[in-house]
Design a protein around this motif. Sequence first.
Motif, PDB file in Angstrom:
ATOM      1  N   ALA A  90      23.080 -27.179  -0.493  1.00 16.71           N
ATOM      2  CA  ALA A  90      24.158 -28.050  -0.059  1.00 16.71           C
ATOM      3  C   ALA A  90      25.230 -27.858  -1.012  1.00 16.71           C
ATOM      4  CB  ALA A  90      23.632 -29.436  -0.568  1.00 16.71           C
ATOM      5  N   THR A  91      25.291 -27.334  -2.035  1.00 19.82           N
ATOM      6  CA  THR A  91      26.428 -27.012  -2.957  1.00 19.82           C
ATOM      7  C   THR A  91      27.380 -25.941  -2.082  1.00 19.82           C
ATOM      8  OG1 THR A  91      25.270 -28.192  -4.847  1.00 19.82           O
ATOM      9  CG2 THR A  91      27.167 -26.636  -5.238  1.00 19.82           C
ATOM     10  N   ARG A  92      26.505 -24.956  -1.759  1.00 15.72           N
ATOM     11  CA  ARG A  92      26.796 -23.665  -1.162  1.00 15.72           C
ATOM     12  C   ARG A  92      27.423 -24.167   0.088  1.00 15.72           C
ATOM     13  NH1 ARG A  92      22.551 -20.868  -1.684  1.00 15.72           N
ATOM     14  NH2 ARG A  92      21.616 -20.846   0.276  1.00 15.72           N
ATOM     15  N   ALA A  93      26.876 -24.801   0.846  1.00 15.31           N
ATOM     16  CA  ALA A  93      27.538 -25.389   2.157  1.00 15.31           C
ATOM     17  C   ALA A  93      28.939 -26.002   1.862  1.00 15.31           C
ATOM     18  CB  ALA A  93      26.586 -26.233   3.163  1.00 15.31           C
ATOM     19  N   ALA A  94      28.925 -27.003   0.826  1.00 14.19           N
ATOM     20  CA  ALA A  94      30.189 -27.636   0.616  1.00 14.19           C
ATOM     21  C   ALA A  94      31.334 -26.707   0.185  1.00 14.19           C
ATOM     22  CB  ALA A  94      30.044 -28.745  -0.566  1.00 14.19           C
ATOM     23  N   ALA A  95      30.957 -25.788  -0.464  1.00 12.11           N
ATOM     24  CA  ALA A  95      31.953 -24.647  -0.982  1.00 12.11           C
ATOM     25  C   ALA A  95      32.199 -23.903   0.289  1.00 12.11           C
ATOM     26  CB  ALA A  95      31.142 -23.796  -2.018  1.00 12.11           C
ATOM     27  N   ASP A  96      31.408 -23.537   1.165  1.00 14.39           N
ATOM     28  CA  ASP A  96      31.950 -22.654   2.384  1.00 14.39           C
ATOM     29  C   ASP A  96      32.789 -23.453   3.500  1.00 14.39           C
ATOM     30  OD1 ASP A  96      30.266 -20.530   1.595  1.00 14.39           O
ATOM     31  OD2 ASP A  96      28.568 -20.981   2.937  1.00 14.39           O
ATOM     32  N   GLN A  97      32.639 -24.747   3.395  1.00 11.89           N
ATOM     33  CA  GLN A  97      33.316 -25.524   4.330  1.00 11.89           C
ATOM     34  C   GLN A  97      34.499 -26.235   3.627  1.00 11.89           C
ATOM     35  OE1 GLN A  97      31.174 -28.498   6.830  1.00 11.89           O
ATOM     36  NE2 GLN A  97      29.173 -27.126   6.350  1.00 11.89           N
ATOM     37  N   HIS A  98      34.679 -25.928   2.102  1.00 15.97           N
ATOM     38  CA  HIS A  98      35.959 -26.282   1.349  1.00 15.97           C
ATOM     39  C   HIS A  98      35.979 -28.082   1.536  1.00 15.97           C
ATOM     40  CE1 HIS A  98      37.238 -22.409   1.097  1.00 15.97           C
ATOM     41  NE2 HIS A  98      37.146 -22.217   2.467  1.00 15.97           N
ATOM     42  N   LEU A  99      34.938 -28.650   1.138  1.00 13.85           N
ATOM     43  CA  LEU A  99      34.619 -30.011   1.241  1.00 13.85           C
ATOM     44  C   LEU A  99      34.354 -30.573  -0.337  1.00 13.85           C
ATOM     45  CD1 LEU A  99      32.776 -30.555   4.467  1.00 13.85           C
ATOM     46  CD2 LEU A  99      35.002 -31.291   4.004  1.00 13.85           C
ATOM     47  N   ALA A 100      34.959 -31.672  -0.530  1.00 13.22           N
ATOM     48  CA  ALA A 100      34.771 -32.087  -2.063  1.00 13.22           C
ATOM     49  C   ALA A 100      33.360 -33.131  -2.145  1.00 13.22           C
ATOM     50  CB  ALA A 100      36.098 -32.821  -2.453  1.00 13.22           C
ATOM     51  N   ALA A 101      32.354 -32.440  -1.648  1.00 11.23           N
ATOM     52  CA  ALA A 101      31.049 -33.486  -1.512  1.00 11.23           C
ATOM     53  C   ALA A 101      30.455 -32.876  -3.051  1.00 11.23           C
ATOM     54  CB  ALA A 101      30.271 -33.360  -0.673  1.00 11.23           C
ATOM     55  N   ASN A 102      29.667 -33.838  -3.652  1.00 15.30           N
ATOM     56  CA  ASN A 102      29.016 -33.635  -5.062  1.00 15.30           C
ATOM     57  C   ASN A 102      27.448 -33.688  -4.821  1.00 15.30           C
ATOM     58  OD1 ASN A 102      28.742 -33.066  -7.668  1.00 15.30           O
ATOM     59  ND2 ASN A 102      28.608 -35.206  -7.953  1.00 15.30           N
ATOM     60  N   PHE A 103      26.949 -32.817  -5.109  1.00 14.14           N
ATOM     61  CA  PHE A 103      25.465 -32.856  -4.826  1.00 14.14           C
ATOM     62  C   PHE A 103      24.672 -32.773  -6.255  1.00 14.14           C
ATOM     63  CE2 PHE A 103      26.852 -31.174  -1.148  1.00 14.14           C
ATOM     64  CZ  PHE A 103      26.437 -31.936  -0.005  1.00 14.14           C
ATOM     65  N   ILE A 104      23.798 -33.692  -6.492  1.00 15.38           N
ATOM     66  CA  ILE A 104      22.960 -33.895  -7.947  1.00 15.38           C
ATOM     67  C   ILE A 104      21.464 -33.809  -7.693  1.00 15.38           C
ATOM     68  CG2 ILE A 104      22.572 -35.724  -9.636  1.00 15.38           C
ATOM     69  CD1 ILE A 104      25.460 -36.900  -8.937  1.00 15.38           C
ATOM     70  N   LEU A 105      20.838 -33.176  -8.288  1.00 15.30           N
ATOM     71  CA  LEU A 105      19.304 -33.355  -8.389  1.00 15.30           C
ATOM     72  C   LEU A 105      18.928 -34.720  -9.046  1.00 15.30           C
ATOM     73  CD1 LEU A 105      16.830 -31.704  -7.914  1.00 15.30           C
ATOM     74  CD2 LEU A 105      16.834 -31.043 -10.275  1.00 15.30           C
ATOM     75  N   MET A 106      18.343 -35.734  -8.455  1.00 15.10           N
ATOM     76  CA  MET A 106      18.075 -36.947  -8.846  1.00 15.10           C
ATOM     77  C   MET A 106      17.144 -37.502  -8.165  1.00 15.10           C
ATOM     78  SD  MET A 106      20.441 -40.288  -9.130  1.00 15.10           S
ATOM     79  CE  MET A 106      21.558 -39.680 -10.276  1.00 15.10           C
ATOM     80  N   ASP A 107      15.858 -38.247  -8.737  1.00 13.64           N
ATOM     81  CA  ASP A 107      14.942 -38.879  -7.971  1.00 13.64           C
ATOM     82  C   ASP A 107      15.425 -40.292  -7.583  1.00 13.64           C
ATOM     83  OD1 ASP A 107      12.749 -40.152  -7.146  1.00 13.64           O
ATOM     84  OD2 ASP A 107      11.603 -39.560  -8.940  1.00 13.64           O
ATOM     85  N   ALA A 108      15.522 -40.407  -6.269  1.00 17.46           N
ATOM     86  CA  ALA A 108      15.806 -41.904  -5.680  1.00 17.46           C
ATOM     87  C   ALA A 108      15.113 -43.042  -6.192  1.00 17.46           C
ATOM     88  CB  ALA A 108      15.620 -41.826  -4.270  1.00 17.46           C
ATOM     89  N   GLU A 109      14.073 -42.904  -6.816  1.00 19.58           N
ATOM     90  CA  GLU A 109      13.161 -43.802  -7.387  1.00 19.58           C
ATOM     91  C   GLU A 109      13.522 -44.129  -8.937  1.00 19.58           C
ATOM     92  OE1 GLU A 109       8.976 -44.515  -5.935  1.00 19.58           O
ATOM     93  OE2 GLU A 109       9.242 -42.517  -4.996  1.00 19.58           O
ATOM     94  N   ALA A 110      14.387 -43.346  -9.274  1.00 14.05           N
ATOM     95  CA  ALA A 110      15.228 -43.438 -10.447  1.00 14.05           C
ATOM     96  C   ALA A 110      16.448 -43.324 -10.692  1.00 14.05           C
ATOM     97  CB  ALA A 110      14.333 -42.368 -11.668  1.00 14.05           C
ATOM     98  N   LEU A 111      17.204 -43.984  -9.926  1.00 12.70           N
ATOM     99  CA  LEU A 111      18.733 -44.126  -9.609  1.00 12.70           C
ATOM    100  C   LEU A 111      19.239 -44.191 -11.167  1.00 12.70           C
ATOM    101  CD1 LEU A 111      19.176 -45.756  -6.153  1.00 12.70           C
ATOM    102  CD2 LEU A 111      19.225 -43.368  -6.387  1.00 12.70           C
ATOM    103  N   SER A 112      20.603 -43.493 -11.490  1.00  9.58           N
ATOM    104  CA  SER A 112      21.141 -43.633 -12.578  1.00  9.58           C
ATOM    105  C   SER A 112      22.627 -43.542 -12.361  1.00  9.58           C
ATOM    106  CB  SER A 112      20.487 -42.578 -13.775  1.00  9.58           C
ATOM    107  OG  SER A 112      20.504 -41.117 -12.997  1.00  9.58           O
ATOM    108  N   PHE A 113      23.332 -44.329 -11.955  1.00 11.83           N
ATOM    109  CA  PHE A 113      24.676 -44.275 -11.698  1.00 11.83           C
ATOM    110  C   PHE A 113      25.222 -45.728 -12.327  1.00 11.83           C
ATOM    111  CE2 PHE A 113      23.355 -42.044  -7.938  1.00 11.83           C
ATOM    112  CZ  PHE A 113      24.300 -40.669  -7.846  1.00 11.83           C
ATOM    113  N   ARG A 114      26.068 -45.279 -12.980  1.00 12.51           N
ATOM    114  CA  ARG A 114      26.969 -46.844 -13.513  1.00 12.51           C
ATOM    115  C   ARG A 114      28.189 -46.907 -12.686  1.00 12.51           C
ATOM    116  NH1 ARG A 114      24.141 -50.366 -15.995  1.00 12.51           N
ATOM    117  NH2 ARG A 114      25.996 -51.120 -17.014  1.00 12.51           N
TER     118      ARG A 114
END
Length: 279
Positions: A99-123
């Motif tokens: 996904a990170t490579r695809a974002a770079a190829d398309q010049h899009l500012a999307a951020n991809f994170i390795l995270m378990d959805a059952e342990a969400l850790s955003f503030r």
Amino acid sequence: MPHPNDRSKVIEHYDVVSPYYRSLWGEHLHHGYWINGDESKEQAQLQLIEHLAELADIKQGCEILDIGCGFGGSTLYLAKKYHATVTGITNSPVQVEMATRAAADQHLAANFILMDAEALSFRKQFDVLWSVESISHYQERRAFFASASQLLNPGGSFAIIDWFKKAGLTPTEHRKFIEPIERGMFVELQLMDEYERMLAANGLQIRHREVLNKNCAKTWDVSLEIIKDKSLWSLAARHGAQFVNYLKAFQAMRAGFASGNFVYGLFVASSNRNNGYDS
């Protein structure tokens, strides 16, 4: 009995097959939504995103969290179409890299994170939580909905498409139609009513609920053609019975749609409360 959606099996599966999915399925990892019936698979997959996005009333420039983003197809589409700030999470390291490579190829500012959805850790909070064909892989769904609901801005939308089973199945119907899907696809299927209760229990108001079977069943006609590709079967031979069960589950998915015992469902819910985070 072990869960068919054991977390380690789900991660291993997507780490192994994601490059194959990308080469055979294209940019998107989900069902298609046919309106006229003669659209290409790729157009139908975009129409699924557009259908959910329209119902979720996504605004230009909003912040979106794509939970279970796969290799980023929907994430990047939303970032481009809505000029949105989009974060995608997946527990597959291979998918994060793709996904990170695809974002770079398309010049899009999307951020991809390795995270378990059952342990969400955003503030922080988001305007839209987006989850397509991911939650049925989770084991602790009550905890997931409780955690995810805290990440939604007041007035924000939780947009969900997932896999379900029909209510009132007999044990025989469950064994015949549901167990092969669960075993092969690394999921456990619940009722749509159970998701509705969990959303409501966390202060979310259901704005839209829809069964998409009629528009999406063609996915499995297309998929059964795709899996004739010999590379997938050679991959199955290398990875053993678990992968063979996965490919056999394609027939079970088609049978589940045809019988109505499998349900492909959509929810859009909204939050009206302030959870106290800075957005």
